[in-house]
Design a protein around this motif. Structure first.
Motif, PDB file in Angstrom:
ATOM      1  N   GLY A 277      97.906  25.767  11.719  1.00  0.00           N
ATOM      2  CA  GLY A 277      97.776  24.417  12.245  1.00  0.00           C
ATOM      3  C   GLY A 277      98.456  24.271  13.589  1.00  0.00           C
ATOM      4  O   GLY A 277      99.244  25.134  14.006  1.00  0.00           O
ATOM      5  N   MET A 278      98.152  23.184  14.262  1.00  0.00           N
ATOM      6  CA  MET A 278      98.684  22.909  15.598  1.00  0.00           C
ATOM      7  C   MET A 278      99.824  21.900  15.514  1.00  0.00           C
ATOM      8  O   MET A 278      99.696  20.861  14.874  1.00  0.00           O
ATOM      9  CB  MET A 278      97.564  22.356  16.485  1.00  0.00           C
ATOM     10  N   LEU A 279     100.940  22.217  16.197  1.00  0.00           N
ATOM     11  CA  LEU A 279     102.118  21.358  16.205  1.00  0.00           C
ATOM     12  C   LEU A 279     102.728  21.326  17.599  1.00  0.00           C
ATOM     13  O   LEU A 279     102.524  22.256  18.384  1.00  0.00           O
ATOM     14  CB  LEU A 279     103.181  21.898  15.232  1.00  0.00           C
ATOM     15  N   PRO A 280     103.510  20.282  17.920  1.00  0.00           N
ATOM     16  CA  PRO A 280     104.336  20.346  19.126  1.00  0.00           C
ATOM     17  C   PRO A 280     105.244  21.569  19.050  1.00  0.00           C
ATOM     18  O   PRO A 280     105.813  21.867  17.991  1.00  0.00           O
ATOM     19  CB  PRO A 280     105.140  19.042  19.070  1.00  0.00           C
ATOM     20  N   SER A 281     105.365  22.289  20.148  1.00  0.00           N
ATOM     21  CA  SER A 281     106.098  23.562  20.136  1.00  0.00           C
ATOM     22  C   SER A 281     107.491  23.423  19.550  1.00  0.00           C
ATOM     23  O   SER A 281     107.890  24.199  18.670  1.00  0.00           O
ATOM     24  CB  SER A 281     106.188  24.119  21.557  1.00  0.00           C
ATOM     25  N   ASP A 282     108.266  22.460  20.047  1.00  0.00           N
ATOM     26  CA  ASP A 282     109.652  22.316  19.583  1.00  0.00           C
ATOM     27  C   ASP A 282     109.716  22.036  18.094  1.00  0.00           C
ATOM     28  O   ASP A 282     110.586  22.567  17.391  1.00  0.00           O
ATOM     29  CB  ASP A 282     110.363  21.202  20.358  1.00  0.00           C
ATOM     30  N   PHE A 283     108.806  21.196  17.608  1.00  0.00           N
ATOM     31  CA  PHE A 283     108.831  20.813  16.203  1.00  0.00           C
ATOM     32  C   PHE A 283     108.485  21.994  15.302  1.00  0.00           C
ATOM     33  O   PHE A 283     109.050  22.135  14.214  1.00  0.00           O
ATOM     34  CB  PHE A 283     107.857  19.659  15.967  1.00  0.00           C
ATOM     35  N   GLY A 284     107.576  22.843  15.740  1.00  0.00           N
ATOM     36  CA  GLY A 284     107.238  24.016  14.945  1.00  0.00           C
ATOM     37  C   GLY A 284     108.295  25.095  15.027  1.00  0.00           C
ATOM     38  O   GLY A 284     108.641  25.719  14.014  1.00  0.00           O
ATOM     39  N   GLU A 285     108.847  25.301  16.221  1.00  0.00           N
ATOM     40  CA  GLU A 285     109.804  26.390  16.417  1.00  0.00           C
ATOM     41  C   GLU A 285     111.134  26.144  15.712  1.00  0.00           C
ATOM     42  O   GLU A 285     111.843  27.111  15.390  1.00  0.00           O
ATOM     43  CB  GLU A 285     110.042  26.587  17.918  1.00  0.00           C
ATOM     44  N   GLU A 286     111.469  24.890  15.461  1.00  0.00           N
ATOM     45  CA  GLU A 286     112.761  24.622  14.812  1.00  0.00           C
ATOM     46  C   GLU A 286     112.729  24.872  13.313  1.00  0.00           C
ATOM     47  O   GLU A 286     113.763  24.842  12.656  1.00  0.00           O
ATOM     48  CB  GLU A 286     113.196  23.185  15.086  1.00  0.00           C
ATOM     49  N   ASP A 287     111.553  25.142  12.752  1.00  0.00           N
ATOM     50  CA  ASP A 287     111.423  25.401  11.318  1.00  0.00           C
ATOM     51  C   ASP A 287     111.348  26.912  11.087  1.00  0.00           C
ATOM     52  O   ASP A 287     110.371  27.560  11.488  1.00  0.00           O
ATOM     53  CB  ASP A 287     110.159  24.725  10.779  1.00  0.00           C
ATOM     54  N   PRO A 288     112.363  27.519  10.452  1.00  0.00           N
ATOM     55  CA  PRO A 288     112.361  28.982  10.258  1.00  0.00           C
ATOM     56  C   PRO A 288     111.256  29.473   9.331  1.00  0.00           C
ATOM     57  O   PRO A 288     111.005  30.683   9.258  1.00  0.00           O
ATOM     58  CB  PRO A 288     113.750  29.255   9.656  1.00  0.00           C
ATOM     59  N   ARG A 289     110.589  28.560   8.656  1.00  0.00           N
ATOM     60  CA  ARG A 289     109.499  28.969   7.753  1.00  0.00           C
ATOM     61  C   ARG A 289     108.200  29.230   8.507  1.00  0.00           C
ATOM     62  O   ARG A 289     107.234  29.718   7.930  1.00  0.00           O
ATOM     63  CB  ARG A 289     109.261  27.876   6.712  1.00  0.00           C
ATOM     64  N   LEU A 290     108.181  28.901   9.816  1.00  0.00           N
ATOM     65  CA  LEU A 290     106.964  29.012  10.611  1.00  0.00           C
ATOM     66  C   LEU A 290     107.102  30.060  11.707  1.00  0.00           C
ATOM     67  O   LEU A 290     108.212  30.329  12.188  1.00  0.00           O
ATOM     68  CB  LEU A 290     106.626  27.666  11.253  1.00  0.00           C
ATOM     69  N   THR A 291     105.966  30.616  12.104  1.00  0.00           N
ATOM     70  CA  THR A 291     105.896  31.568  13.211  1.00  0.00           C
ATOM     71  C   THR A 291     104.755  31.166  14.138  1.00  0.00           C
ATOM     72  O   THR A 291     103.661  30.839  13.660  1.00  0.00           O
ATOM     73  CB  THR A 291     105.624  33.000  12.686  1.00  0.00           C
ATOM     74  N   PRO A 292     104.964  31.198  15.461  1.00  0.00           N
ATOM     75  CA  PRO A 292     103.874  30.857  16.381  1.00  0.00           C
ATOM     76  C   PRO A 292     102.739  31.882  16.309  1.00  0.00           C
ATOM     77  O   PRO A 292     102.972  33.081  16.157  1.00  0.00           O
ATOM     78  CB  PRO A 292     104.538  30.894  17.754  1.00  0.00           C
ATOM     79  N   VAL A 293     101.533  31.397  16.429  1.00  0.00           N
ATOM     80  CA  VAL A 293     100.343  32.241  16.472  1.00  0.00           C
ATOM     81  C   VAL A 293      99.810  32.311  17.903  1.00  0.00           C
ATOM     82  O   VAL A 293      99.059  33.208  18.257  1.00  0.00           O
ATOM     83  CB  VAL A 293      99.255  31.694  15.514  1.00  0.00           C
ATOM     84  N   SER A 294     100.205  31.344  18.736  1.00  0.00           N
ATOM     85  CA  SER A 294      99.681  31.270  20.099  1.00  0.00           C
ATOM     86  C   SER A 294     100.774  30.882  21.077  1.00  0.00           C
ATOM     87  O   SER A 294     101.858  30.445  20.678  1.00  0.00           O
ATOM     88  CB  SER A 294      98.558  30.227  20.168  1.00  0.00           C
TER      89      SER A 294
END
Length: 281
Positions: A226-243
């Motif tokens: 899914g798509m998220l604001p970068s900061d909001f996604g990066e602050e969650d250790p359960r997530l990894t960027p795909v792009s």
């Protein structure tokens, strides 16, 4: 009384006007003032007759300020603000500078929790009322006083400040175990745009979710990408960027209020605080 004073200002009706503007129903305004609702209705009618124009639109028992009403409300609040200096505020408010209703997207509630707590501690004369919702509270209907909004452009006709860019990225569950063919969209999308399709060529929409907070949780649970604001996604250790950043034209975070309210001390105080807070990031 000075020669330039306006002798027709209905001072005795102004607390009733303030109460109804804030509470939006006769019953709630009556409870606030400890009088009966018939008295509220009668005196508002008398005030409008004096003004010669409607201050409220009546819809199913709710009272919404007209354009004139909004301007009058801001003027009365400024007067009330000045009178509070002498301990004579019209409404006898516990918080001398009044209440500020702030509307923010829910995902900002995490990063703003500490700053807003600090704001309240530093400004006890202001009652901060926070609404964290993905539904856009209307400034024009006086649902909120100040709003933080994500958009390419802010609503027209508002006092607005650009607080910063909000780049967007695709995220998956940490560990690389997500199914990259499963894409989580936002409601209303019936296809995947070409930018995302170039990164996830085999993806199909399998779920639609309204809001960044539930979107992040669904991604963390492995429901898809899914798509998220970068900061909001990066602050969650359960997530990894795909792009990397998805679009050349970023969304922006805007701080907005009605032009006629921007000079109110309570509004100025909160907006100055938020602008300084984001400038320091």
């Amino acid at each position: 009384m000075g020669k330039n004073a306006h002798q027709d200002i209905p001072w005795t009706e102004l607390p009733i006007f303030l109460a109804l503007a804030r509470e939006k129903t006769l019953s709630a305004a009556a409870r606030r003032l400890a009088i009966d609702r018939t008295t509220v209705a009668r005196r508002i009618q008398a005030l409008e007759a004096t003004m010669g124009r409607a201050l409220f639109d009546r819809t199913d028992g709710n009272f919404q300020l007209t354009l004139l009403g909004r301007k009058a409300f801001s003027a009365v609040e400024r007067a009330n603000q000045e009178l509070s200096f002498f301990g004579q505020a019209l409404g006898g408010e516990r918080h001398p500078l009044g209440k500020v209703r702030l509307s923010i997207p829910p995902h900002l509630a995490f990063s703003l929790a500490e700053p807003l707590t600090r704001f309240q501690s530093e400004n006890p004369q202001i009652l901060l009322e926070l609404k964290a919702t993905d539904q856009l509270a209307s400034l024009m209907r006086h649902d909120t006083d100040v709003a933080l909004r994500l958009s390419l452009e802010p609503p027209k006709g508002m006092t607005r400040y650009k607080l910063g860019a909000v780049p967007l990225r695709l995220f998956e569950r940490a560990g690389g175990q997500s199914d990259l063919t499963r894409y989580i969209s936002y409601p209303g999308a019936d296809s995947i745009d070409k930018t995302i399709k170039s990164i996830l060529p085999n993806a199909e929409i399998t779920l639609s979710i309204d809001g960044y907070v539930p979107m992040r949780e669904a991604i963390a649970q492995g429901a898809g990408v899914g798509m998220l604001p970068s900061d909001f996604g990066e602050e969650d250790p359960r997530l990894t960027p795909v792009s990397d950043k998805l679009y050349d034209n970023d969304m922006f975070l805007w701080l907005i209020c009605l032009p006629e309210q921007r000079r109110l001390t309570r509004i100025q105080t909160l907006m100055s605080f938020l602008r300084a807070e984001y400038a320091s990031k």
